[in-house]
Design a protein around this motif. Sequence first.
Motif, mmCIF file in Angstrom:
data_model
loop_
_atom_site.group_PDB
_atom_site.id
_atom_site.type_symbol
_atom_site.label_atom_id
_atom_site.label_comp_id
_atom_site.label_asym_id
_atom_site.label_seq_id
_atom_site.Cartn_x
_atom_site.Cartn_y
_atom_site.Cartn_z
ATOM 1 N N PHE A 201 0.857 -1.186 0.000
ATOM 2 C CA PHE A 201 0.000 0.000 0.000
ATOM 3 C C PHE A 201 0.891 1.233 0.000
ATOM 4 O O PHE A 201 2.084 1.155 0.302
ATOM 5 C CB PHE A 201 -0.904 0.022 1.242
ATOM 6 C CG PHE A 201 -0.141 0.015 2.536
ATOM 7 C CD1 PHE A 201 0.223 1.200 3.164
ATOM 8 C CD2 PHE A 201 0.235 -1.186 3.124
ATOM 9 C CE1 PHE A 201 0.941 1.194 4.345
ATOM 10 C CE2 PHE A 201 0.955 -1.204 4.315
ATOM 11 C CZ PHE A 201 1.310 -0.007 4.922
ATOM 12 N N ASN A 202 0.316 2.353 -0.344
ATOM 13 C CA ASN A 202 1.031 3.623 -0.297
ATOM 14 C C ASN A 202 0.574 4.391 0.938
ATOM 15 O O ASN A 202 -0.585 4.808 1.022
ATOM 16 C CB ASN A 202 0.754 4.444 -1.554
ATOM 17 C CG ASN A 202 1.393 3.831 -2.784
ATOM 18 O OD1 ASN A 202 2.532 3.390 -2.743
ATOM 19 N ND2 ASN A 202 0.649 3.788 -3.885
ATOM 20 N N PRO A 203 1.452 4.570 1.907
ATOM 21 C CA PRO A 203 1.054 5.249 3.144
ATOM 22 C C PRO A 203 0.787 6.731 2.910
ATOM 23 O O PRO A 203 1.318 7.322 1.961
ATOM 24 C CB PRO A 203 2.269 5.044 4.054
ATOM 25 C CG PRO A 203 3.415 4.845 3.123
ATOM 26 C CD PRO A 203 2.861 4.142 1.923
ATOM 27 N N PRO A 204 -0.027 7.336 3.760
ATOM 28 C CA PRO A 204 -0.290 8.775 3.616
ATOM 29 C C PRO A 204 0.974 9.581 3.890
ATOM 30 O O PRO A 204 1.856 9.134 4.629
ATOM 31 C CB PRO A 204 -1.360 9.043 4.679
ATOM 32 C CG PRO A 204 -1.178 7.956 5.689
ATOM 33 C CD PRO A 204 -0.738 6.750 4.915
ATOM 34 N N PRO A 205 1.079 10.761 3.304
ATOM 35 C CA PRO A 205 2.276 11.585 3.527
ATOM 36 C C PRO A 205 2.329 12.101 4.957
ATOM 37 O O PRO A 205 1.288 12.239 5.613
ATOM 38 C CB PRO A 205 2.104 12.728 2.530
ATOM 39 C CG PRO A 205 0.631 12.816 2.318
ATOM 40 C CD PRO A 205 0.113 11.411 2.406
ATOM 41 N N PRO A 206 3.520 12.380 5.447
ATOM 42 C CA PRO A 206 3.630 12.932 6.802
ATOM 43 C C PRO A 206 3.188 14.385 6.831
ATOM 44 O O PRO A 206 3.211 15.071 5.802
ATOM 45 C CB PRO A 206 5.128 12.806 7.105
ATOM 46 C CG PRO A 206 5.787 12.846 5.765
ATOM 47 C CD PRO A 206 4.833 12.166 4.819
ATOM 48 N N PRO A 207 2.797 14.875 7.988
ATOM 49 C CA PRO A 207 2.487 16.306 8.106
ATOM 50 C C PRO A 207 3.767 17.122 7.984
ATOM 51 O O PRO A 207 4.869 16.569 8.085
ATOM 52 C CB PRO A 207 1.884 16.415 9.510
ATOM 53 C CG PRO A 207 2.489 15.275 10.261
ATOM 54 C CD PRO A 207 2.645 14.164 9.267
ATOM 55 N N PRO A 208 3.657 18.412 7.758
ATOM 56 C CA PRO A 208 4.870 19.239 7.649
ATOM 57 C C PRO A 208 5.736 19.112 8.898
ATOM 58 O O PRO A 208 5.228 19.122 10.022
ATOM 59 C CB PRO A 208 4.312 20.660 7.505
ATOM 60 C CG PRO A 208 2.935 20.472 6.969
ATOM 61 C CD PRO A 208 2.428 19.195 7.567
ATOM 62 N N ALA A 209 7.023 18.960 8.685
ATOM 63 C CA ALA A 209 7.946 18.832 9.815
ATOM 64 C C ALA A 209 8.067 20.163 10.536
ATOM 65 O O ALA A 209 8.104 21.226 9.916
ATOM 66 C CB ALA A 209 9.314 18.376 9.324
ATOM 67 N N LYS A 210 8.136 20.102 11.855
ATOM 68 C CA LYS A 210 8.295 21.322 12.642
ATOM 69 C C LYS A 210 9.712 21.865 12.552
ATOM 70 O O LYS A 210 9.943 23.050 12.704
ATOM 71 C CB LYS A 210 7.939 21.036 14.105
ATOM 72 C CG LYS A 210 6.471 20.679 14.322
ATOM 73 C CD LYS A 210 6.182 20.406 15.781
ATOM 74 C CE LYS A 210 4.721 20.037 15.999
ATOM 75 N NZ LYS A 210 4.434 19.739 17.428
ATOM 76 N N ILE A 211 10.646 20.950 12.333
ATOM 77 C CA ILE A 211 12.050 21.362 12.260
ATOM 78 C C ILE A 211 12.583 20.965 10.900
ATOM 79 O O ILE A 211 12.601 19.787 10.552
ATOM 80 C CB ILE A 211 12.888 20.687 13.359
ATOM 81 C CG1 ILE A 211 12.297 20.996 14.727
ATOM 82 C CG2 ILE A 211 14.338 21.127 13.281
ATOM 83 C CD1 ILE A 211 12.977 20.279 15.866
ATOM 84 N N GLY A 212 12.985 21.921 10.125
ATOM 85 C CA GLY A 212 13.479 21.628 8.788
ATOM 86 C C GLY A 212 14.945 21.264 8.812
ATOM 87 O O GLY A 212 15.652 21.512 9.788
ATOM 88 N N PRO A 213 15.431 20.652 7.734
ATOM 89 C CA PRO A 213 16.848 20.296 7.662
ATOM 90 C C PRO A 213 17.721 21.538 7.612
ATOM 91 O O PRO A 213 17.324 22.579 7.099
ATOM 92 C CB PRO A 213 16.934 19.500 6.351
ATOM 93 C CG PRO A 213 15.779 19.989 5.538
ATOM 94 C CD PRO A 213 14.691 20.305 6.519
ATOM 95 N N GLY A 214 18.896 21.426 8.157
ATOM 96 C CA GLY A 214 19.827 22.551 8.156
ATOM 97 C C GLY A 214 20.387 22.806 6.775
ATOM 98 O O GLY A 214 20.376 21.952 5.898
ATOM 99 N N THR A 215 20.889 23.999 6.547
ATOM 100 C CA THR A 215 21.482 24.331 5.257
ATOM 101 C C THR A 215 22.987 24.263 5.358
ATOM 102 O O THR A 215 23.566 24.504 6.418
ATOM 103 C CB THR A 215 21.064 25.746 4.820
ATOM 104 O OG1 THR A 215 21.461 26.671 5.840
ATOM 105 C CG2 THR A 215 19.559 25.826 4.628
ATOM 106 N N LYS A 216 23.591 23.913 4.280
ATOM 107 C CA LYS A 216 25.042 23.808 4.246
ATOM 108 C C LYS A 216 25.588 24.834 3.263
ATOM 109 O O LYS A 216 24.988 25.089 2.222
ATOM 110 C CB LYS A 216 25.458 22.395 3.819
ATOM 111 C CG LYS A 216 25.014 21.320 4.800
ATOM 112 C CD LYS A 216 25.471 19.951 4.341
ATOM 113 C CE LYS A 216 25.031 18.884 5.330
ATOM 114 N NZ LYS A 216 25.448 17.530 4.898
#
Length: 351
Positions: A201-216
């Motif tokens: 099955f295809n699981p539902p997408p996650p909700p927006p993350a509260k903490i985004g990935p850091g930038t390099k």
Amino acid sequence: MEKKEILKEIIKRLHQGERPEDLIKEFQKEIETITPAEIARIEQELIEEGMKPEEIRRFCDVHLAVFRESLKRPGISPPEWHPIAILLKEHECIISLVRDLDPEKLSRLKETEKHYLREENVLFPYLEKHGIVQPPKIMWAEHDEIRRREKEKDFRALPDLLMSHFYKENNILFPTALDVITDEEWYEVREEFDGIGYFAFNPPPPPPAKIGPGTKPVGMIDLPTGGFSKEELEAILNTLPIDITFVDKDDTVRYFSQSKDRIFVRSRAIIGRKVQNCHPQKSVHLVNRILEDFRNKKRSVAEFWLNLGGKLVYIRYFPLYDKDGGYLGCIEVTQDITRIKQIEGEKRLLD
């Protein structure tokens, strides 16, 4: 005696042949309050103290017989998008394929490989980062046993084997994972799960993350013979007709390329993982031998080739040294050489 030491004592006495019901009666108070994470950590400590992993695995069902009451607390119920929720639902799907030994359903078992790959290449590395090392190894060994039974078409053994395996994961490994892996990391795990894919099955997408990935920072990478930007380097490495994995001098996986048709599954969860934990236990001694030879400059390459799904796959390992001869690590280079083997004659640029 501390609770942890009491629990170790229980497991040791189980291995010496004492009856589970006798130990339950003797240590009822301690057993009632044990958590899945404590069971996982205690089994790990016993292995670190010298108990063989095979013995822990062999007695897992006996351990569960003793601790079953403590595991009867309300089950885990992560949200539908969550990696653990996906694995739990897949357990039900896999059991439905083997329950009545229907040939048509059994023929779909090969599709379930993605389930095990996601655990081995994503969930297990994240557990290892939090100090849970031995329980994933035991589960991986059981995965290999399941694969062996499927390959040998020993389907009658599968229902009991899978039920036992899934019970351990559902009641010990997964609650432990929920206890130690952070909310932010679960978003990373889900992203890696999506990269490997699903089978039922295809699981539902996650909700927006509260903490985004850091930038390099992005800048030029200068080398003696030229230079390029980070984006250019990434494009080059991902376009090469080979898969590359870099393991540093401490045997830690630091990088892998993301070519379009990668032969073996890799996920970002393996970054920071010891390379020994990326291989089944039965082959770790060979990995260590190769790495030791590289460190001691006893060989300049280790190579293997195998037939995989109609492809001839060529796997080579090369040691890396600095200008003074110091060992930097090694790279694994994997290539599909099926078409190369078929080349004959010549084909020039202007042909």
